[in-house]
Structures are given as C-alpha cells and as structure tokens.
Motif scaffolding. Sequence first.
Motif, PDB file in Angstrom:
ATOM      1  N   UNK A 103      11.166   3.754  -6.538  1.00 51.84           N
ATOM      2  CA  UNK A 103      10.776   2.634  -5.679  1.00 51.84           C
ATOM      3  C   UNK A 103      11.913   1.613  -5.615  1.00 51.84           C
TER       4      UNK A 103
ATOM      5  N   UNK B 179       0.824  -1.203   0.000  1.00 49.24           N
ATOM      6  CA  UNK B 179       0.000   0.000   0.000  1.00 49.24           C
ATOM      7  C   UNK B 179       0.861   1.257   0.000  1.00 49.24           C
ATOM      8  N   UNK B 180       1.915   1.213   0.816  1.00 49.47           N
ATOM      9  CA  UNK B 180       2.834   2.362   0.845  1.00 49.47           C
ATOM     10  C   UNK B 180       3.404   2.608  -0.550  1.00 49.47           C
TER      11      UNK B 180
ATOM     12  N   UNK C  86       0.832   4.311  -2.629  1.00 52.37           N
ATOM     13  CA  UNK C  86       0.690   5.724  -2.268  1.00 52.37           C
ATOM     14  C   UNK C  86       1.840   6.531  -2.862  1.00 52.37           C
ATOM     15  N   UNK C  87       3.046   6.004  -2.723  1.00 58.33           N
ATOM     16  CA  UNK C  87       4.210   6.739  -3.233  1.00 58.33           C
ATOM     17  C   UNK C  87       4.117   6.907  -4.748  1.00 58.33           C
ATOM     18  N   UNK C  88       3.654   5.848  -5.415  1.00 65.60           N
ATOM     19  CA  UNK C  88       3.505   5.943  -6.874  1.00 65.60           C
ATOM     20  C   UNK C  88       2.464   7.006  -7.216  1.00 65.60           C
ATOM     21  N   UNK C  89       1.342   7.025  -6.458  1.00 59.01           N
ATOM     22  CA  UNK C  89       0.291   7.999  -6.731  1.00 59.01           C
ATOM     23  C   UNK C  89       0.803   9.417  -6.514  1.00 59.01           C
ATOM     24  N   UNK C  90       1.761   9.562  -5.613  1.00 66.97           N
ATOM     25  CA  UNK C  90       2.253  10.898  -5.279  1.00 66.97           C
ATOM     26  C   UNK C  90       3.452  11.291  -6.127  1.00 66.97           C
ATOM     27  N   UNK C  91       3.740  10.488  -7.159  1.00 67.50           N
ATOM     28  CA  UNK C  91       4.746  10.939  -8.122  1.00 67.50           C
ATOM     29  C   UNK C  91       6.027  10.134  -8.162  1.00 67.50           C
ATOM     30  N   UNK C  92       6.132   9.052  -7.342  1.00 66.74           N
ATOM     31  CA  UNK C  92       7.348   8.251  -7.387  1.00 66.74           C
ATOM     32  C   UNK C  92       7.400   7.459  -8.690  1.00 66.74           C
TER      33      UNK C  92
END
Lengths: 251, 428
Positions: free
Chosen positions: B349, B334-335, B338-344
Amino acid sequence: MLFALPMSNKAIIDIRALTKVYNLGQVKVPALNGVNIEVLEGSYVALMGPSGSGKSTLLNILGCLDRPTGGVYRLGGEDVSAMSDRQLSQIRGQRIGFIFQSYNLIPQLNVVENIHVPLFYQGRDIRSCYDHCAGLALKVGLRGRLDHRPMQLSGGQQQRVAVARSLANNPLMVLADEPTGNLDSTTGEEILALLDELHADGRTIIIVTHDPKVALRAERVIHLMDGLVDRVEHHERSMVAAANGAKGRAS
Amino acid sequence: MNGFSLIRIIQLGFKSLRLHKLRSGLTMLGMVIGVWAVITLVAIGEGASHDAQEAIKRLGAHNILIRSIEPAEEKSGASSTRNFVSEYGITYHDASRLQATLPGLKRVLPEMVQRRPVYYDRFQQDCQIVGTYPFYPDFTKALVVRGRFLTEFDELHRNNVCVLTESLALRLFGHQDPLESQVRVEDQYFRVIGLLREMSGVEQRPQGNEPEGKPLDSNVYMPLSTLRARFGEMDMDSRAGSFKLERVELTQVRLEFASVDLVEPSIPLIKAAMEKDRKKKDYELIVPLNILNAIKAQRARDTRMLLYIACISLLVGGIGIMNIMLATVTERTREIGVRRALGATRGDIILQFLVETLILCLIGGLAGVGGGWGFAWAREHWFHLTTIVTEWSVLAAFGLSLAVGLVFGLYPARRAAALDPIEALRHS
Ligand SMILES: Nc1ncnc2c1ncn2[C@@H]1O[C@H](COP(=O)(O)OP(=O)(O)OP(=O)(O)O)[C@@H](O)[C@H]1O
Ligand SMILES: [Mg+2]
C-alpha cells in the motif's frame, strides 16, 4: 472441474474459546464471548443469527482480517493469533477468498484486472495469468464483459466478478458476508449456484446470511446469539443435493 | 517487489491519477511552476552575469583604470565662491611616475576628456572630446569601422584630425559621408578621418557626472597633443545653473599589465605612487578584475537566494501534493481495505501511494523542465536576451521535485498503510 481439490476430513478451522472485545476508549463492547467451532475441509457452513450477534466479527477473524482478543484460532493447523501483519496478509492472499455484501470491486480496474488483484499481490504479472483470470470471468458468466469497468456492470454482474476474484488465487476457503444481501432473489440464486459449484469443487465455504433459504444450501448452520454459539443444525447430504437443484456434483 | 510488479504499480498509479484528470493536473501545476521558476530564474541570472562578465572582460582583466574625480571639498567650495577654478585630478607627472615605477606595466593610455559642442554645417551635438594616443582602439578593443584611427604622426604634429563614434556621425551627418569633412569645435576645424564603434558599455558611460538624457557615445577622438594645444586644460562646467571652471590634466589613465597576475600586487604600488605629493583624494582606481570577481561573488549569492526561493516554492507545491494525497487516501479508504483483504501488505500500500505521488512530481518536474527550457529558448531567440540554462539547475530542480515527492508522499502513503483493514472496508 477446473480446480478440484482433494476431499479430506481434516479440520481446516479450529477455534477454541474465541473472544473479541471492541475497545472504544471508555466502553468495551464484547462481540464474541468464547466461541468454539471446528470446520472440516471442504464443508459448507452458514452463520446465522440476529443482527449484532457477532457474525461479521467472527467471519473477519476467520478471514485473518481481524485478530481475536482471546482464545486460539488454528487455520490448517497453524496458530494464526500470533502472526504478524505481513504473515496475515500472505495468508489472506494465498488461502482465503472474500466475497462482500457490497461487491467491493476497484473502480479504476476492468473485470479481468479486478480478478487479477489477489494474484498481483502474489507477484504474478497480469500477462502471465490473463488466461486464468479471463477463464474465471467466463466461468461466472461474464462473457463479453471482460474489459468493462465495475460502473458499467449491474449489481449481480459485479458480484459475479467478486466471486471470480475470490477464486483467482485458488484458495482453500471462501468467505462470504451476506453475498446476496444487495441482490434480488433471482440474481441471488445465481450467485448461490456459483457458490455451490465452488463447494462441489471441494472448497470450504463459509457464508453469513439472514435468509433461511440460503442457509438451507449449507451442510451445517451455526446460529450465533450475543457472541456465543446458540445451536448448530446439520443438514443431510441428500438435502444439500436437493437444494443444489439435483446437479449431482456433490461427490 | 520484483521489477514487473513495480511497472505494474506505476501503471496502476497512472490509472488512478487518470480517474481525476483535473485534480491531478492542478496538483502537478504546483510542481511545474516551482521547477519552471528555478530553471528560468537561474537561466536569466546566468545570462545577465554572462553579459556583465563579458563587458568587464572587454574592459580588460589585466587592466587598471585610474580616473580623476573632483574631491568632495571642492565641490562644496565651488558653490560658495562662484568663479573658483577647481584644479584636481591625475597629472602628466603622475602618469610618467607610474610608467617608471610599476613592474610588468606594458602600456599606459592617457585620456583627456572635455565637454564641448561640435558643429557641422548647421547641426550641433554636445560631445565629449577625447584626447588620446593612437593605440586607443587596440587597447579598448574598440572597432574602427571606417577610415583609420589617429597615428603617431598626427600626435607628433598636433594635426587637426578627429575620429567620431559611429552614432555621433549619424546624428551629425545624417546620410552624408562624414569622411574628409570638417567639423568645428569653437573656432577650430578638424578633418574627420575615421569612424569608431565602442565595444563595451563601460566605455560609453559618460565621464564624471553628466547631465541626464545625453547620448552616451557622442565621442570625438583627437590626438592628445592637439587637444592640449588647441583648448588647454580648462573645461567649463555649466551644470545646475552654476558656472564653474575645471582644470584637469588627465581625465583618465589606463594601465595595461603583461599578465592578470600582476594586477592585484600592483594596486598598493599604484596607490603609493599616486599618494606621493598629494593632499586630496582626487582619483579613483577601477580594477576590472575585482569587479569581475565581485560580479562572480554576487552571482553566487544570487544563485543561493534563488535556490532558497525555489525550495520554498517546491515546498508549497509539496504541501499541495500532500494535501491532495491525503484527500485521495481518505477517498480511497475502501479500495485500500479491499486490497488489504486480498493480500496486499502494508508495504504494498505504501508503495502504491508513494508511486502515485512520485508520478505527479516527476511529470510536473518534467513539464517544468520543458517549460523552463522553452522559455529560455524563446527569450534568447525572440528577444535576444542572453539566457543560459545550466545543467545543475535542471538537475537540482528535478532532484528537488523528486525529493518533494518522496518526503510529502511518504506521510499520506504511511497513513494509508496504517489503516486497519476492517475499518477501511467499513468506510462508506
Ligand atoms: N468496529 C467496531 N467497534 C465497536 N463495536 C463493534 C465494531 N464492530 C462490531 N461491533 C459490535 O460488535 C457486535 C457484533 O457486530 P457484528 O458486525 O459482528 O454483527 P453482525 O452479526 O454481523 O450483525 P449484522 O447482521 O447486522 O451484520 C455488535 O454489537 C457491534 O456493535
Ligand atoms: Mg454483519
């Protein structure tokens, strides 16, 4: 306000004949069957519809988290459908803010660090933008909680952090998928008030909701049904202003 | 990714690892033990090899030993015909021929060893009587701790004088002063003129096949001429119930060459000189230089073996780490979403999880290096065992742990990055 954006009548979102089919091996599940929507910059749109009608699917595509199976999606004039994973990541990081139903904060980071995450992936050091992140935390009413972990916060407070986080990179557009779904009505009201403020600042807001009262705050409500736009409601600006509790910030 | 972001990713890694202290610690343990084992094993092996090499060096890399051995035929012959006098070994003739024919030969040290009981007062010790030349201590690097060693004068006049090894003197005399006392061998008395300390373990080894449990350095040194004159060349062997007489002129001859380079080429010449007029194989050549080289070769083989073992243990540690990282990726799906959704990006990753694995490996590796060093220090200082931590073993162990981190961290990291953001966010 802090991040006031110029209002214009340009279409920020323009989708044509958008389809999405989930491919589960043998079975193909159609979720969107040809959706046409145009969203003007700075507008407040609510997506409604029964469960399974494709609201989340549509929102994810609008947020560049997912790709459509067919059709065209223009975000600020650019065709997003053909972009690489890297480019989509960049768009998400620079132009879109997300608010999720289940907050989705990162447990090992404190409030300010959570707000900083989108900036981190834009290559910005937390020291250089601590004031900015802390300012956002204060703006959403988290005074005195800046170094708390998500575990130490209530649901409403966590969603405030999420709102602050969605603003960190000063996005054009904030997408929220049932942001009040896990909150009681009072706390939900507070979060919605924050969204109203964002809208007042000139940001485009798209919210998925089941609650007609929530949808009342939007200028436009798009009803989906079985992966198609069923009908669109337009609310008067005055109505929106009334729903905003006569804050007088609509202009 | 620029510099500060990398620092930030490292900080983030520490934060995530601190969230599960026990798990991180246990995962690291595999690395710690692997690295510790490499450094410690190499250090112990290196120490042992160092000791052995020192011992051989003391024996002299530019020396060759020729030792009399009983030929196999006579050993078996002796059991059938009881009172057979077995006659074998190096002769004076051999010694003088070697001296005459070998180029670059500096000195020849003859030794005749006989086993006889030695008496003082009412004390008795079974000893090796060593008849030899005055330059014995100089040749073998033995240390005269008290009095003096034998002289040319003693040799010339067949004086009844002797030198005892330090430990024999202690056993025979206790705390009395042995110097100028008389010890008895059969019906002859010998004046003790000095005490000697043998330096190398090889010197203390009994000649031939001694009964077990006998002190190894119960040696009585006397002039070769005296030994010959008083006791002749007959030695009694009463081992294993049988009674046997042996006639050996010289038990051992040591050849000293002017330089190490002369040692190898001399071996065939020595063999040729010895084989002349000889029907049986009753001598052996001991070449310390060859032993030294053999030890070094063995050491290289041992080291390679240790490295294989180390690689296996690090591999096991690495698999452990990969296992944990895969579990971590699943747990933090899940983390990741979230990180991908926020631009990672995928690269962000990958970097994040790779850095976490590398932190585990690096800290584990450092702890292992520290542990290995500490162990080596303790072994050296508290147990006085030669332990040598080599730089290459530290570098190799550390480098291997890093490599393990990279190799075994990459797969979980790539798996994390390959997750679809939507799927990852939906993960409960
Ligand atoms: N990952 C997926 N794999 C297969 N089918 C999916 C997947 N995600 C969604 N669907 C299907 O697509 C359709 C639309 O789903 P979606 O999540 O968009 O609905 P929704 O309108 O958000 O519903 P809700 O109000 O319950 O959240 C549903 O029929 C659902 O079963
Ligand atoms: Mg949904």
